[in-house]
Design an enzyme around this catalytic site. Structure first.
Site, PDB file in Angstrom:
ATOM      1  N   LYS B  91       1.350  -1.147   0.001  1.00 25.52           N
ATOM      2  CA  LYS B  91      -0.113  -0.158   0.113  1.00 25.52           C
ATOM      3  C   LYS B  91       0.824   1.224   0.097  1.00 25.52           C
ATOM      4  CE  LYS B  91      -3.979   2.039   2.469  1.00 25.52           C
ATOM      5  NZ  LYS B  91      -4.721   1.519   4.044  1.00 25.52           N
ATOM      6  N   SER B 166      -9.475   1.893   2.777  1.00 28.14           N
ATOM      7  CA  SER B 166      -8.846   2.248   1.799  1.00 28.14           C
ATOM      8  C   SER B 166      -8.148   1.554   1.422  1.00 28.14           C
ATOM      9  CB  SER B 166      -8.454   3.476   2.936  1.00 28.14           C
ATOM     10  OG  SER B 166      -7.167   2.899   4.007  1.00 28.14           O
ATOM     11  N   SER B 190     -10.001  -1.070   7.051  1.00 27.36           N
ATOM     12  CA  SER B 190      -9.314  -0.722   5.981  1.00 27.36           C
ATOM     13  C   SER B 190      -8.603  -1.675   5.078  1.00 27.36           C
ATOM     14  CB  SER B 190      -8.340   0.914   6.019  1.00 27.36           C
ATOM     15  OG  SER B 190      -9.419   1.708   5.852  1.00 27.36           O
TER      16      SER B 190
END
Lengths: 106, 495
Positions: B91, B166, B190
């Site tokens: 990420k 997210s 997330s």
């Protein structure tokens, strides 16, 4: 600001003050949009104000743990030149910023 | 827009177990090489990521160098580590010295980290090849991966659907086989919510179990790093490599890390599975209700004891979170002022430092990040601090006590990960409706307990069959119990 016990609908002056404290430059339209968003979220968040929390200790971290302290020994550091390369503006070995005293100006 | 649900899409070829553990075995056994596996993955990214937008940056050159080095070590009879052969996506809020670390924000568009996150370093040391940085909601603030500076992520199970957020890029990358596994971060759900929306496994360990050094901070008392994977055993393997104390993160626990699946999946007979009544409410999507009900029937047939439990504070979790997380974010994000690194607004004659800060931040942050900074500043400001922030911290203790008490009556908690399957990109949800996506996941962050989402069957929505997630929670540091149970349920549900 309004008294905290009143209806959580911030005034436009409240929102402008929060924007200033947040160091966010917002125009009139941005402030109005932020006011609507804040009001909607605060209306939802206000539910926790109905709960009885008398005598309950705040829990800032999930495990009531405290930070471990490191030994007081020098370790490797990032190189100053590497860090300076990240700065948007430099002058020699310094990060350049606008004047903070006097008439201002970058 | 090309739809990926056709015969040419890689998802259509996934009927084997074919998880990371299987795949790295083929490299060790000499059936294939890391370089071959990497090239195959890069070709798939080239073919489909234009439609998905899962990656911000593909680190092809660095990955090729690393993969060749792994193969060389294997050829020489050396052991490159337990993740030799693994292709891992990261990420883009985790610092890597290769490539940029943007957090999907204009503020950090050109930022190159001078140091590496501990988790990335540990993965590399264990032999993993890092293939690239994945897209996310800006600074990890969002539940749909639409708050992205360079366009939204799309769900491989239907490109007009969101992948969740997210960590949407990481989940989409794993679902479309653009990485074997990926790292995400989880502040309120997330990792788990996008894993559920994309049909993956998503695991958030106990707070303090994995170092956050090099994770760009959002809510420091809530943030945790974890894997998004193709199976529970993959997630367990990544966890084992990453977990443990780190001198660079003083919040890491020094409790020893046990191999979570050393004793295999748990025996479901007699296992006490608590199902919170508040998580099976009428407000859930009918497809979620149906698939979850089917899972409970299967578990009962397998001998598990299903216990109805009450978590009446469930719905206060979102309210509590949206005081604490923005408060911490407003403090953490104060560092982005355009001075030492990141975006700086063009200087204007006569302008002072304060104006420069405010214009830099007004330009550099997107709408959701600005909204949360302002909310956090508001609840921390004079006159509101006690009414909101202190009160939220007190409710946090009540939520933790409630979870601890319920978890003392059962072995794990089980519910749906989300109230609905993936919604459409054009759903145009208002902020509060968007926040409610995390209603079942957020309390694990508030209480700091470990939680995992595993695939829970399909739900039909508008004629499309979409993945759902099963959400399991366990007491703090009970990762072995959580993962062994998840592995047993995974085998039952997928079998």
């Amino acid at each position: 600001m309004n008294d905290s016990d009143s209806n959580p609908m911030p005034s436009i002056e409240d929102v402008a003050r929060v924007a200033m404290l947040s160091r966010l430059a917002l125009d009139a339209e941005g402030l109005e949009a932020a006011r609507g968003d804040l009001a909607a979220i605060l209306r939802h968040v206000a539910a926790i104000r109905s709960l009885d929390v008398e005598g309950v200790e705040p829990l800032p971290r999930p495990q009531d743990t405290v930070n471990r302290l490191a030994d007081d020994e020098p370790g490797p550091m990032l190189d100053r030149d590497v860090l300076l390369e990240l700065a948007p503006r430099t002058e020699g070995p310094f990060i350049a910023v606008p004047k903070v005293l006097g008439e201002g100006g970058a | 827009m090309e739809h990926l649900n056709d015969a040419s899409h890689p998802l259509q070829h996934e009927s084997r177990r074919d998880d990371l553990v299987d795949r790295i075995a083929t490299v060790r056994d000499g059936e294939t090489t890391t370089v071959e596996r990497l090239e195959g993955t890069l070709a798939r990214i080239e073919a489909v990521d234009g439609a998905l937008n899962a990656f911000h940056e593909v680190l092809s050159d660095d990955a090729r160098r690393h993969a060749a080095s792994i193969d060389r070590q294997l050829a020489e009879g050396r052991d490159p580590g337990p993740l030799a052969g693994a292709i891992v996506a990261v990420k883009d809020n985790l610092c890597t010295t290769e490539g940029r670390t943007t957090c999907s924000s204009r503020m950090l568009e050109h930022y190159r980290s001078p140091f590496e996150a501990t988790v990335v370093e540990r993965l590399r040391t264990a032999g993993a090849t890092i293939i690239g940085k994945t897209n996310l909601d800006e600074f990890a603030m969002g539940s749909s991966s639409e708050n992205c500076a360079w366009g939204p992520v799309r769900n491989p199970h239907g490109v007009d659907r969101v992948p969740g957020g997210s960590s949407g890029g990481s989940a989409a990358a794993v679902a479309a086989d653009l990485a074997d596994v990926a790292l995400g971060s989880d502040t309120g759900g997330s990792i788990r919510q996008p894993a559920a929306f994309c049909g993956c496994v998503g695991f958030k360990p106990t707070y303090g179990r994995i170092s956050r050094y090099g994770l760009v901070a959002f809510g420091s008392s809530l943030d945790q790093i974890g894997p998004i994977a193709r199976s529970v055993r993959d997630a367990s393997l990544l966890y084992e490599v990453m977990a443990g104390v780190d001198p660079n993160d003083a919040t890491t626990s020094d409790l020893p890390v046990e191999p979570p699946l050393a004793d295999g999946p748990i025996d479901l007979r007699g296992l006490r599975v608590g199902v919170p009544r508040e998580h099976v409410s009428d407000r859930n999507h009918p497809g979620v209700t149906a698939s979850f009900g089917a899972t409970l029937d299967t578990l009962r047939s397998a001998g598990a004891t299903i216990i109805d439990v009450d978590l009446p504070l469930t719905h206060h979790g979102i309210s509590t979170y949206y005081v604490i997380a923005p408060a911490e974010a407003s403090s953490n994000l104060a560092r982005y002022d355009g001075i030492r690194y990141g975006h700086r607004a063009e200087a204007r004659p006569g302008e002072g430092l304060e104006e420069l800060y405010a214009r830099t931040r007004g330009e550099g942050f997107g709408a959701e990040v600005r909204r949360r900074i302002m909310l956090g500043t508001y609840v921390l400001s004079a006159g509101y601090y006690d009414a909101y922030y202190t009160r939220a911290l007190k409710v946090r203790r009540l939520i933790k006590q409630e979870l601890d008490q319920v978890l003392s009556q059962c072995d794990v908690l089980l519910g749906p990960t989300t109230p609905s399957p993936a919604f459409r990109l054009d759903a145009d949800l208002d902020p509060v409706s968007m926040y409610l996506n995390d209603v079942y996941t957020v309390n694990a962050n508030i209480a700091g307990i470990p939680a995992i989402s595993i695939p829970g069957g399909l739900a039909e929505d508008d004629g499309e069959a979409l993945p759902t997630g099963l959400h399991l929670q366990a007491p703090a540091f009970a990762e072995p119990m959580l993962l062994r149970t998840a592995a047993a349920i995974e085998a039952l549900v997928s079998g």
